[in-house]
Each structure stands twice: as C-alpha cells, then as structure tokens.
Design an enzyme around this catalytic site. Structure first.
Site, PDB file in Angstrom:
ATOM      1  N   LYS A  22       0.863  -1.292  -0.081  1.00 63.81           N
ATOM      2  CA  LYS A  22      -0.043   0.019   0.008  1.00 63.81           C
ATOM      3  C   LYS A  22       0.866   1.281  -0.052  1.00 63.81           C
ATOM      4  O   LYS A  22       0.732   2.296  -0.831  1.00 63.81           O
ATOM      5  CB  LYS A  22      -0.858   0.122   1.313  1.00 63.81           C
ATOM      6  CG  LYS A  22      -1.670   1.264   1.403  1.00 63.81           C
ATOM      7  CD  LYS A  22      -2.484   1.189   2.715  1.00 63.81           C
ATOM      8  CE  LYS A  22      -1.775   1.515   4.019  1.00 63.81           C
ATOM      9  NZ  LYS A  22      -1.406   3.260   4.323  1.00 63.81           N
ATOM     10  N   ASN A  23       1.802   1.182   1.204  1.00 63.46           N
ATOM     11  CA  ASN A  23       2.740   2.581   1.082  1.00 63.46           C
ATOM     12  C   ASN A  23       3.692   2.792   0.013  1.00 63.46           C
ATOM     13  O   ASN A  23       4.171   3.695  -0.132  1.00 63.46           O
ATOM     14  CB  ASN A  23       3.352   2.542   2.614  1.00 63.46           C
ATOM     15  CG  ASN A  23       2.338   2.632   3.505  1.00 63.46           C
ATOM     16  OD1 ASN A  23       1.139   2.743   3.471  1.00 63.46           O
ATOM     17  ND2 ASN A  23       2.728   2.341   4.891  1.00 63.46           N
ATOM     18  N   CYS A 116      -5.662  12.087  12.430  1.00 64.18           N
ATOM     19  CA  CYS A 116      -6.095  10.878  12.418  1.00 64.18           C
ATOM     20  C   CYS A 116      -6.290  10.347  13.957  1.00 64.18           C
ATOM     21  O   CYS A 116      -5.751  11.052  14.715  1.00 64.18           O
ATOM     22  CB  CYS A 116      -5.205   9.807  11.459  1.00 64.18           C
ATOM     23  SG  CYS A 116      -3.822   9.643  12.299  1.00 64.18           S
ATOM     24  N   ARG A 121      -1.358  15.029  12.307  1.00 63.14           N
ATOM     25  CA  ARG A 121      -0.574  14.652  10.968  1.00 63.14           C
ATOM     26  C   ARG A 121       0.023  15.798  10.505  1.00 63.14           C
ATOM     27  O   ARG A 121      -0.710  16.031   9.380  1.00 63.14           O
ATOM     28  CB  ARG A 121      -1.375  13.458  10.489  1.00 63.14           C
ATOM     29  CG  ARG A 121      -1.876  12.295  11.109  1.00 63.14           C
ATOM     30  CD  ARG A 121      -0.596  11.354  11.370  1.00 63.14           C
ATOM     31  NE  ARG A 121       0.194  10.802  10.545  1.00 63.14           N
ATOM     32  CZ  ARG A 121      -0.228   9.798   9.891  1.00 63.14           C
ATOM     33  NH1 ARG A 121      -1.371   9.077  10.040  1.00 63.14           N
ATOM     34  NH2 ARG A 121       0.485   9.123   8.852  1.00 63.14           N
ATOM     35  N   ASP A 308       4.522   0.929  12.040  1.00 59.79           N
ATOM     36  CA  ASP A 308       3.329   0.367  11.549  1.00 59.79           C
ATOM     37  C   ASP A 308       3.236  -1.228  12.026  1.00 59.79           C
ATOM     38  O   ASP A 308       2.291  -1.895  11.754  1.00 59.79           O
ATOM     39  CB  ASP A 308       3.179   0.411   9.973  1.00 59.79           C
ATOM     40  CG  ASP A 308       3.129   1.858   9.325  1.00 59.79           C
ATOM     41  OD1 ASP A 308       3.342   1.791   7.992  1.00 59.79           O
ATOM     42  OD2 ASP A 308       2.657   2.583  10.046  1.00 59.79           O
ATOM     43  N   ARG A 400      -8.813  -0.602   4.371  1.00 57.21           N
ATOM     44  CA  ARG A 400      -8.089   0.210   3.926  1.00 57.21           C
ATOM     45  C   ARG A 400      -6.744  -0.101   3.345  1.00 57.21           C
ATOM     46  O   ARG A 400      -5.902   0.096   2.306  1.00 57.21           O
ATOM     47  CB  ARG A 400      -7.864   1.666   4.619  1.00 57.21           C
ATOM     48  CG  ARG A 400      -8.941   2.423   5.145  1.00 57.21           C
ATOM     49  CD  ARG A 400      -8.492   3.715   5.764  1.00 57.21           C
ATOM     50  NE  ARG A 400      -7.584   4.240   5.128  1.00 57.21           N
ATOM     51  CZ  ARG A 400      -6.741   5.213   5.697  1.00 57.21           C
ATOM     52  NH1 ARG A 400      -6.949   5.416   6.817  1.00 57.21           N
ATOM     53  NH2 ARG A 400      -5.504   5.857   5.092  1.00 57.21           N
TER      54      ARG A 400
HETATM   55  C1  EPZ Z   1       3.948   7.181   6.373  1.00 56.58           C
HETATM   56  O1  EPZ Z   1       2.985   8.187   6.705  1.00 56.58           O
HETATM   57  C2  EPZ Z   1       3.050   5.764   6.117  1.00 56.58           C
HETATM   58  N1  EPZ Z   1       2.024   6.097   5.208  1.00 56.58           N
HETATM   59  C3  EPZ Z   1       2.536   5.742   7.612  1.00 56.58           C
HETATM   60  O2  EPZ Z   1       1.819   4.368   7.481  1.00 56.58           O
HETATM   61  C4  EPZ Z   1       3.405   5.189   8.396  1.00 56.58           C
HETATM   62  O3  EPZ Z   1       3.396   5.086   9.751  1.00 56.58           O
HETATM   63  C5  EPZ Z   1       4.704   6.479   8.394  1.00 56.58           C
HETATM   64  O4  EPZ Z   1       5.030   6.894   6.976  1.00 56.58           O
HETATM   65  C6  EPZ Z   1       6.012   6.420   9.208  1.00 56.58           C
HETATM   66  O5  EPZ Z   1       6.687   5.117   8.637  1.00 56.58           O
HETATM   67  C7  EPZ Z   1       2.189   5.823   3.916  1.00 56.58           C
HETATM   68  O6  EPZ Z   1       3.315   5.999   3.386  1.00 56.58           O
HETATM   69  C8  EPZ Z   1       1.027   6.346   3.068  1.00 56.58           C
HETATM   70  P1  EPZ Z   1       5.882  10.632   8.313  1.00 56.58           P
HETATM   71  P2  EPZ Z   1       3.757   9.752   6.763  1.00 56.58           P
HETATM   72  O7  EPZ Z   1       5.736  11.852   7.673  1.00 56.58           O
HETATM   73  O8  EPZ Z   1       4.742   9.895   5.682  1.00 56.58           O
HETATM   74  C9  EPZ Z   1       6.041  13.725  11.469  1.00 56.58           C
HETATM   75  C10 EPZ Z   1      -0.140   2.749   7.785  1.00 56.58           C
HETATM   76  O9  EPZ Z   1      -0.383   2.332   8.574  1.00 56.58           O
HETATM   77  N2  EPZ Z   1       5.711  14.748  10.345  1.00 56.58           N
HETATM   78  O10 EPZ Z   1       7.109   9.680   7.861  1.00 56.58           O
HETATM   79  O11 EPZ Z   1       2.680  10.649   6.813  1.00 56.58           O
HETATM   80  C11 EPZ Z   1       4.902  12.968  11.753  1.00 56.58           C
HETATM   81  O12 EPZ Z   1       3.975  13.734  12.698  1.00 56.58           O
HETATM   82  C12 EPZ Z   1       0.451   4.371   7.647  1.00 56.58           C
HETATM   83  O13 EPZ Z   1       0.442   2.325   6.519  1.00 56.58           O
HETATM   84  C13 EPZ Z   1       6.018  16.329  10.669  1.00 56.58           C
HETATM   85  O14 EPZ Z   1       6.149  16.674  11.727  1.00 56.58           O
HETATM   86  O15 EPZ Z   1       4.534   9.590   8.004  1.00 56.58           O
HETATM   87  C14 EPZ Z   1       5.552  11.696  12.635  1.00 56.58           C
HETATM   88  O16 EPZ Z   1       5.819  12.121  13.838  1.00 56.58           O
HETATM   89  C15 EPZ Z   1      -0.031   4.815   8.935  1.00 56.58           C
HETATM   90  N3  EPZ Z   1       5.767  17.138   9.656  1.00 56.58           N
HETATM   91  C16 EPZ Z   1       7.091  11.667  11.842  1.00 56.58           C
HETATM   92  O17 EPZ Z   1       7.050  12.938  11.179  1.00 56.58           O
HETATM   93  C17 EPZ Z   1       5.504  16.720   8.466  1.00 56.58           C
HETATM   94  O18 EPZ Z   1       5.114  17.554   7.494  1.00 56.58           O
HETATM   95  C18 EPZ Z   1       7.036  10.826  10.753  1.00 56.58           C
HETATM   96  O19 EPZ Z   1       5.816  10.715   9.838  1.00 56.58           O
HETATM   97  C19 EPZ Z   1       5.197  15.406   8.044  1.00 56.58           C
HETATM   98  C20 EPZ Z   1       5.687  14.286   9.140  1.00 56.58           C
END
Ligand code: EPZ
Length: 431
Positions: A22-23, A116, A121, A308, A400
């Site tokens: 998915k990701n 979420c 997020r 995850d 999902r």
């Molecule tokens: C991706 O989300 C994945 N989703 C998530 O999987 C996964 O949990 C996450 O990466 C971490 O590995 C997809 O790939 C579709 P991040 P993403 O930006 O990119 C902070 C699932 O269950 N952050 O890597 O949205 C954020 O709050 C989903 O399949 C900021 O502060 O996550 C977090 O603490 C859930 N500012 C950290 O970075 C930003 O602009 C890492 O989040 C963006 C993120």
C-alpha cells in the site's frame, strides 16, 4: 458496516504471498501526474486506499485503466488542479499529489489531510520542502494552494523533524524536484524501501537522482518525464503482520515474494521472543511453539523497528511471558489499540509515548472497535489467541490497508468470518 468474528485457539500455519505494498503504490500513483507518457503499475493491491487515490487522480483529469492488478495512468499537462476535502480527508497519502501537480501544471489546490486517530499529522515539512523549490504554497480555507504559473527551481532542503525523517514529505519533495530547474539536495530524506522504489520508478521515467536508498538525495531536474512500467513490491507491513500472527499462535508461516532485509528489525525482535525465523531469497518463515518471551521495542525510521508493526507486536506481547516495553518514537500517541486490548483482558499501562505490557496466560474474547489501520490488525491477531469469539467492528479501517484479511488469514487456518451489518452500529464518542 462489516464486522469480523475471530474464534481463538487456532495456530496460523501455511504459506502465502505478500500482497503489493500500500505504502509503495500510493506515491507511485501520485507520481503518474509527472509522466508525459503512460505509467504502468503492476501488482497493484486491491485496497480502499488505492480506490480513493484513483478517484482523486480521475478528478485531476488523469486517464485511469485498471485491468486486474495492472494499472495504467496517463496524465496531461493541463487539467483540474483541485484534490477535494471529501477525498483527501479519508486518506492522508492523497496529499502527495500536491508536489507533482505544482511541478507539472504550475498550480494546485489540495485539501489539508487533517489528523487521524493517532494524533496530529502535520504537513509542515511537505510545505517547507515545496516552498523551498518555489511552490509558494499558502493555506486558504483548509486547502494548500499554489500557483498559478509556478515554476519550480532546485534548492537545498532539510526534511527532518524531532521525530526523524518523513516518508511522505520525502516522496512529495522528490516528486516535485525531478521537474524543477536545477539541482535539489534533500537532506535527512526517508530511507524506507517505498521511497527507494519511488526513486527507481522516477529514474525509469527519466529522472536524474543520486543517492537512492540513502539519507541524502541529489536530484538534477529535467524538462520532461516519460512513462515507466513498474511492479509494486511486497507489502512488508502486511507480511510482518502475518509473521507476528504465526509467532503468537505457536504456528509456522512462510510469507513469499518478500525482501527479508526489509523486515530485519521485526525478525530480530521475534527471534529475541523465542520464535525461529528462516530467511530465504524472497521469503521469510516464522515458526514458534509455546509461549513467547517478553521484549523491549522502540519504533524508529527505517531500518529501525517500523511504527506500522508496533500495534501488532504489542498484541503478541500481551500473552508473552514477562514484562515488555514499547516506546513509540514516530507517533507518540499511536496507542488506540491499548484500550481495545484491555477489553480482551490484556494488562497494559500507557505512560506518555510508552506502554508497559504485563504478559498474561490468556486473553478472553470480547467486542472491540477498530480504529486506525494497524491497531485494527492488532485486534484481529489478539482475537486469534483469545478464548472464545472476538468481534471487531468498523472493519473498513482494516480494509484500507489489508486486502481480504479474513480470507488470507483463513488460508492459514484462522477461524474468522466477516459479517455485513446494517449501518446501525452504535457510534461511540468520536476519537
Ligand atoms: C508514512 O506516513 C506511512 N504512510 C505511515 O503508514 C507510516 O506510519 C509513516 O510513514 C511512518 O513510517 C504512507 O506511506 C501512506 P511521516 P507519513 O511523515 O509519511 C512527523 C500505515 O499504517 N511529520 O514519516 O505521513 C509525523 O507527525 C500508515 O500504513 C511532521 O512533523 O509519516 C511523524 O511524527 C500509517 N511534519 C513523523 O514525522 C510533516 O510535515 C514521521 O511521519 C510530516 C511528518
């Protein structure tokens, strides 16, 4: 709304291929916006999130053809540039069309994704990175607005936060930089396999990217990108979910079509808990008998232990011998599964971004509520070892990111059935 009814007491045994990731597929679909020729994506998983992304791309004028698991996407230079709230709010990853839209069409109006169940997020890194390239994004009425007539130029971008790197912010900025004029250096880029495979797809389209697979990506922008024909890799999180299920039920499961090195952090933890892990060239086998031992785990950016898989591993800790400690460094509030596991008789204490799990001999079946995608999968796993029946409501969360999880677990011997219910589920206080 559908429900899953899981009857505890069966061991997961057998072999099955991992589904497409998915990701990985979602950023690849967004990148189709950049291509002047068709982008063919194979092994596309059958998921709600994929269907949501397809709806968004169609709203943006992308020609979509899905034949079985082969998706062909064709975007043009001109067309609508709005990704609406009603779709983006159901799936955060859809924000990834923002960068490609600005890069290809010079404008975008993309709804902010909203939060979420496991916390705020933010998308500040997405905006910061794209604005460093000259996107000029402003927030207007809950939308991220750029343009018209934006022309992106390469820049140096640091994409780290106090939580480390960001997967989708990296995908976002990388997917814009490939058409920006000049060179872009992305420091503290995410190293998740999904980013590596996005970069490789962009390279196949003609992008010039150095440092693929590392924390520093250097992109030399090009005028135009062609098409590509790519195959989605294994969903390492789905695979890991089945391996945890094997370990906690005393089973023996081999997941095929995976890259074992992508799950090394999980394999190490499961070995420390007493499971036997055998890695083949493109398979991982997990075998266990008797009760697992406790473990301590901290979630970290790749190649650390993936957030995850945190909920799923916690489900295994609930019946392990001893006291386990879970530290969530990526999403400190990602513990929606704790309250539901407590309903099954688990002994867990949450302290800030940590959870202490006192393993018990048994769990007992109950009705529980799915919340986020991975927490819901954890409840299914817990139901496999709980006495009696566990009813999991709001199963659309699971659908999902897991394709027919009930059928696939059933192939491994689980006693699990799906019931379609009228939309009368009592609505608990919203998350
Ligand atoms: C991706 O989300 C994945 N989703 C998530 O999987 C996964 O949990 C996450 O990466 C971490 O590995 C997809 O790939 C579709 P991040 P993403 O930006 O990119 C902070 C699932 O269950 N952050 O890597 O949205 C954020 O709050 C989903 O399949 C900021 O502060 O996550 C977090 O603490 C859930 N500012 C950290 O970075 C930003 O602009 C890492 O989040 C963006 C993120």
């Amino acid at each position: 709304m559908d429900r899953l009814i899981v009857t505890g007491g069966t061991r997961l045994c057998g072999r099955l291929p991992a589904a497409g990731s998915k990701n990985e597929v979602l950023p690849l679909m967004a990148a189709a916006m950049l291509a002047s020729e068709p982008l063919v994506i194979r092994n596309v998983p059958d998921l709600r999130d994929v269907r949501t992304m397809l709806s968004i791309l169609q709203r943006l004028g992308v020609e979509v053809d899905l034949a079985g698991d082969v998706l062909t996407l064709q975007a043009s230079d001109h067309g609508p540039v709005e990704a609406p709230y009603d779709l983006v709010s159901t799936m955060r990853a859809s924000v990834c069309v923002l960068g490609p839209l600005v890069a290809r069409r010079g404008a975008a109006r993309v709804s902010m994704p909203g939060g979420c169940v496991f916390g705020v997020r933010p998308v500040d890194l997405h905006v910061k990175g794209l604005n460093a390239l000259g996107a000029g994004i402003e927030v207007e009425g809950g939308y991220l607005v750029a343009g018209p007539d934006r022309h992106l130029r390469g820049a140096d971008v640091y994409l780290g936060s106090r939580f480390g790197s960001s997967v989708l912010a990296t995908a976002q900025v990388l997917s814009a930089a490939v058409l920006a004029e000049g060179t872009t250096r992305i420091e503290n880029a995410a190293m998740e396999p999904e980013i590596t495979r996005l970069a490789q797809c962009l390279q196949q389209m003609g992008a010039r990217i150095e440092g693929v697979g590392g924390h520093r990506l250097v992109v030399h922008g090009v005028e135009q990108l062609g098409g590509a024909d790519v195959t989605v890799g294994a969903d390492r999180i789905e695979a890991g979910t089945f391996l945890v299920g094997a370990a906690m039920t005393g089973g023996d499961v081999t997941v095929e079509n995976v890259r074992p090195h992508e799950l090394m952090a999980l394999s190490e933890v499961l070995r420390s808990m007493g499971a036997e892990i055998v890695e083949g060239d493109d398979s991982i086998r997990c075998r266990a008998d008797g009760r697992l031992e406790s473990a301590d785990v901290t979630t970290l950016p790749y190649p650390g232990f993936p957030t995850d898989l945190q909920a799923q591993l916690m489900a295994a800790m609930c019946t392990a011998r001893g006291i386990s400690l879970v530290t969530e460094r990526i999403f400190p509030d990602r513990f929606m599964h704790v309250a539901e596991l407590l309903r099954l008789g688990a002994r867990i204490r949450k302290e800030g971004s940590q959870a202490i799990v006192h393993g018990t001999e048994r769990l007992s079946g109950a009705t529980v509520m799915a919340s986020d995608l991975r927490a819901s999968a954890a409840l299914v796993l817990a139901g496999l070892v709980a006495d009696g029946e566990t009813e999991i409501r709001r199963v659309y969360h699971i659908d999902r990111g897991y394709s027919r999880i009930d059928e696939r677990l059933g192939l491994l011997g689980a006693t699990i059935r799906r019931e379609t219910q009228p939309k009368l589920d009592p609505q608990p206080a919203d998350w």
